[in-house]
Design an enzyme around this catalytic site. Structure first.
Site, mmCIF file in Angstrom:
data_model
loop_
_atom_site.group_PDB
_atom_site.id
_atom_site.type_symbol
_atom_site.label_atom_id
_atom_site.label_comp_id
_atom_site.label_asym_id
_atom_site.label_seq_id
_atom_site.Cartn_x
_atom_site.Cartn_y
_atom_site.Cartn_z
ATOM 1 C CG ASP A 1 13.907 25.570 46.463
ATOM 2 O OD1 ASP A 1 13.578 26.692 46.018
ATOM 3 O OD2 ASP A 1 14.672 25.423 47.432
ATOM 4 C CE LYS B 1 6.290 26.948 46.010
ATOM 5 N NZ LYS B 1 7.523 26.275 46.395
ATOM 6 N N GLY C 1 11.753 32.403 44.974
ATOM 7 C CA GLY C 1 12.194 32.668 43.607
ATOM 8 C C GLY C 1 11.534 31.652 42.707
ATOM 9 C CG HIS C 2 7.632 31.108 42.309
ATOM 10 N ND1 HIS C 2 6.411 31.596 42.655
ATOM 11 C CD2 HIS C 2 8.013 30.300 43.325
ATOM 12 C CE1 HIS C 2 6.070 31.094 43.838
ATOM 13 N NE2 HIS C 2 7.029 30.307 44.255
ATOM 14 C CB THR C 3 12.936 29.098 38.081
ATOM 15 O OG1 THR C 3 13.710 29.456 39.222
ATOM 16 C CG2 THR C 3 13.789 29.149 36.838
ATOM 17 C CD GLN D 1 8.972 31.113 51.121
ATOM 18 O OE1 GLN D 1 7.864 31.493 51.455
ATOM 19 N NE2 GLN D 1 9.793 31.882 50.431
ATOM 20 C CB VAL E 1 16.593 33.694 46.127
ATOM 21 C CG1 VAL E 1 16.910 35.000 46.829
ATOM 22 C CG2 VAL E 1 15.162 33.723 45.626
ATOM 23 N N PRO F 1 23.944 25.610 47.029
ATOM 24 C CG PRO F 1 25.881 24.396 47.518
ATOM 25 C CD PRO F 1 25.312 25.780 47.500
ATOM 26 C CB SER G 1 6.989 18.470 35.946
ATOM 27 O OG SER G 1 7.999 19.191 35.302
ATOM 28 C CB THR G 2 9.106 14.705 32.036
ATOM 29 O OG1 THR G 2 8.462 15.436 30.966
ATOM 30 C CG2 THR G 2 8.156 13.665 32.590
HETATM 31 P P1 IMP Z 1 14.108 33.010 55.483
HETATM 32 O O1 IMP Z 1 12.779 32.737 54.889
HETATM 33 O O2 IMP Z 1 15.012 33.817 54.609
HETATM 34 O O3 IMP Z 1 14.005 33.563 56.877
HETATM 35 O O4 IMP Z 1 14.865 31.604 55.649
HETATM 36 C C1 IMP Z 1 14.425 30.608 56.560
HETATM 37 C C2 IMP Z 1 14.646 29.220 55.985
HETATM 38 O O5 IMP Z 1 13.745 29.021 54.905
HETATM 39 C C3 IMP Z 1 16.050 28.992 55.417
HETATM 40 O O6 IMP Z 1 16.422 27.658 55.646
HETATM 41 C C4 IMP Z 1 15.870 29.243 53.936
HETATM 42 O O7 IMP Z 1 16.822 28.551 53.174
HETATM 43 C C5 IMP Z 1 14.477 28.674 53.726
HETATM 44 N N1 IMP Z 1 13.786 29.279 52.585
HETATM 45 C C6 IMP Z 1 13.190 30.498 52.536
HETATM 46 N N2 IMP Z 1 12.640 30.704 51.320
HETATM 47 C C7 IMP Z 1 12.880 29.611 50.593
HETATM 48 C C8 IMP Z 1 12.520 29.205 49.263
HETATM 49 O O8 IMP Z 1 11.857 29.916 48.501
HETATM 50 N N3 IMP Z 1 12.959 27.969 48.880
HETATM 51 C C9 IMP Z 1 13.650 27.146 49.700
HETATM 52 N N4 IMP Z 1 13.992 27.467 50.961
HETATM 53 C C10 IMP Z 1 13.610 28.693 51.402
#
Ligand code: IMP
Length: 434
Positions: free
Chosen positions: A15, A18, A42-44, A227, A303, A307, A416-417
Site C-alpha cells: 500500500d 505503487k 489491489g493497485h488503485t 505488496q 481489497v 482500516p 507524489s502529492t
Molecule cells: P495474505 O497475503 O492474504 O496471506 O496476507 C498476509 C499478510 O499480508 C496480511 O497481514 C495481509 O494484510 C498482508 N497483505 C497481503 N497483501 C497485501 C497488500 O496488497 N497490501 C497490504 N497488505 C497486504
C-alpha cells in the site's frame, strides 16, 4: 548495452502507492509484468477521475497497446481474472491479445480461500489477519507439489485426480464448509475449472522467453511489484508476511528471467508508514493523530476495506530493504498527508532491552520489543497537495525529503502529492538511468 527494464517494488508493508507509479511508468514501457502475489493485491489507479482497482491484471492494461504478462510466480484466481477482464472490457478497455499468463502460474481454488480463513482463525490471538484470498494455502500446495497450474486446465484426464489431492490436503481445514459441494466435490470443481479453458487458451504463454525477446529487441519492460518488502516470505516480519517473494529476487523466479534482465530498481516509499493486518510495527501510532492521518491518507485496504494501522517512517527498516533490493531510486508518495503536522518523527534506530540497536533486529521477538529512537523533522504547515514542481515545495518539505535521501543514500526520482497522475513531481526526468 543496458537493458531497458525497470522494477517497481514496495519498500514497506504494501500500500505504498505503487499503482500510481506503475501507471505512470507503464506509459513509457512496451510491456508490464506481474511476478508474484495474487488477488491479495489491489493497485488503485485514477485515470481522468475514473478509479480502477486491479488485482491480477498488470496496470499496463490501462494504456493502449501495452502488453501485460502474469508470471508463473503469481497465484491466479481464475474467477477474479475472468471478472477483471470482463470489467475492463465493459469499461471500454480492450484486452484482446494483450494479456498473457504463464503455463506454470498456480491456480487459487475456492477451497484455498476457505482453508485460508479457517487456518488463520485457528491461530487465535496469533492470527496473521490475511486477506482470505487463498494465497497462503495456494503457495503451500505449490511447495508441497500438489498445486494446480494453468496448464492442468488443458489436461482433461488428470484434472479431477489432481483436484482430489488438493481436497485431501485441506480436508481438515474447512470447518463447517467441509461438506460444501462447491468446495469439496472434485468433479464439480473440475467442471468449473474447465469452464475457464477458453479464457486460458487465449492467454496462456511461456512468459520468460517472451519477455527476453522483447528486451533483446530494445523494448521497455516494467516489472510490477505487489505488496511490499516487509511482507516478503523470507525477509519480512515473519510469520506476519505474505507467502510470496516481494523483494527483488521474486522477479527472476516469478518470471523465469535472469538478473541481467533488470535495468533499474525503483523503491516506492510512503512518507509515513501503514500496515494492514497483524504483526510488529515499532513506529505505530494510535489515537487522534493516527485517525486524522488515516482519514487524510484514505488508509483503508483497497481489497478488504480494512482500516490500515499508521505510523512514522522507519529509516532503519528502509535502509535494510533498500540493500536487499539494490534500490537505485526512490519514489516518495503521499507527502501531502503530512502537510498539517508541526513536526514529523522519523525512526533512526531502536532500543531493545535498554540497548541501542542501529540495525533492524533479525530475531523476531527482539523486533517485537524494539522501541523506535526518533529524530524530529520540522513540519511545513502548508499545503503541498497537487504540487507538480519541485521548486514550489515548502523549504521544510524539501528538507524532509533530502533527509530521507541522505540517510538512505538513494536519490529521489519522484514525489507524489495526490491521487491523480498530474499530482506528481519528477526530480529526475529519466527513470531508466541508474
Ligand atoms: P495474505 O497475503 O492474504 O496471506 O496476507 C498476509 C499478510 O499480508 C496480511 O497481514 C495481509 O494484510 C498482508 N497483505 C497481503 N497483501 C497485501 C497488500 O496488497 N497490501 C497490504 N497488505 C497486504
Amino acid at each position: 548495452m543496458k537493458v531497458k527494464s525497470i522494477a517497481v517494488l514496495g519498500l514497506q508493508w504494501g500500500d505504498e502507492g505503487k499503482g500510481k507509479v506503475i501507471d505512470f511508468l507503464s506509459d513509457q514501457c512496451d510491456a508490464v509484468a506481474r511476478f508474484g502475489g495474487g488477488a491479495n493485491a489491489g493497485h488503485t489507479i485514477v485515470v481522468n477521475g475514473d478509479k480502477f482497482i486491479l488485482k491480477l491484471v498488470p496496470s499496463g492494461i490501462l494504456h493502449e497497446g501495452k502488453l501485460c504478462f502474469i508470471g508463473a510466480g503469481v497465484a491466479c484466481d481464475p474467477e477474479v481474472l475472468q471478472n477483471e477482464i470482463s470489467e475492463l472490457e465493459a469499461r471500454g478497455i480492450s484486452t484482446k491479445g494483450r494479456i498473457f499468463i504463464d503455463f506454470g502460474a498456480h491456480l487459487v481454488l475456492p477451497i484455498h480461500k476457505v482453508s485460508d480463513g479457517f487456518r488463520d482463525a485457528g491461530r487465535g490471538k496469533g492470527a496473521i489477519d490475511t486477506t482470505k484470498r487463498g494465497i497462503g494455502p495456494t503457495y503451500a500446495d505449490k511447495s508441497s507439489r500438489v498445486g494446480l497450474r494453468v496448464a492442468d486446465i488443458f489436461d482433461g484426464n488428470t484434472l479431477e485426480t489432481k483436484i482430489g489431492y488438493v481436497i485431501d490436503t485441506h480436508r481438515n481445514n474447512l470447518g463447517d464448509r467441509g461438506t460444501d459441494e462447491s468446495i469439496v466435490n472434485a468433479s464439480r470443481l473440475a467442471q468449473n475449472l474447465r469452464s475457464y479453458e477458453p479464457l486460458f487458451r487465449e492467454i496462456v504463454s511461456d512468459v520468460g522467453p517472451e519477455i527476453l525477446r522483447l528486451l533483446a529487441n530494445g523494448k521497455r519492460v516494467l516489472f510490477e511489484g505487489a505488496q511490499g518488502a516487509l511482507l516478503d516470505l523470507d525477509y519480512g516480519t515473519y510469520p506476519y508476511v505474505t507467502s510470496s517473494h516481494t523483494t527483488i529476487g521474486g522477479i527472476f523466479i516469478g518470471l523465469g528471467i535472469p538478473p541481467s534482465s533488470l535495468g533499474t530498481a525503483i523503491g516506492v516509499v510512503k512518507a509515513y508508514m501503514t500496515r494492514v493486518g497483524s504483526g510488529p510495527f515499532p513506529t505505530e501510532i494510535n489515537g487522534k493523530l493516527a485517525d486524522s492521518l488515516r482519514e487524510k491518507g484514505r488508509e483503508y485496504g483497497s481489497v478488504t476495506g480494512r482500516p490500515r494501522r499508521v505510523g512514522w517512517l522507519d529509516l532503519a527498516n528502509l535502509r535494510r530493504v533498500i540493500n536487499i533490493n539494490g534500490t537505485d531510486k526512490l519514489a516518495i508518495t503521499k507527502l501531502d498527508v503530512l502537510d498539517e503536522l508541526d513536526e514529523i518523527p522519523v525512526c533512526e534506530s531502536y532500543e531493545v532491552d535498554g540497548a541501542k540497536v542501529s540495525d533492524v533486529p533479525s530475531n523476531h521477538p527482539d523486533f517485537c520489543k524494539a522501541k523506535p529512537v526518533y529524530s524530529k523533522i520540522k513540519g511545513w504547515k502548508q499545503s503541498t497537495a497537487g504540487m507538480n514542481k519541485i521548486d514550489r515545495l515548502p523549504k521544510n518539505a524539501r528538507a524532509y525529503l533530502d533527509y530521507i535521501s541522505e540517510k538512505t543514500g538513494v536519490p529521489i526520482w519522484l514525489i507524489s502529492t495526490g491521487y491523480s497522475r498530474e499530482d506528481t513531481i519528477f526530480v529526475d526526468a529519466d527513470p531508466f538511468s541508474s
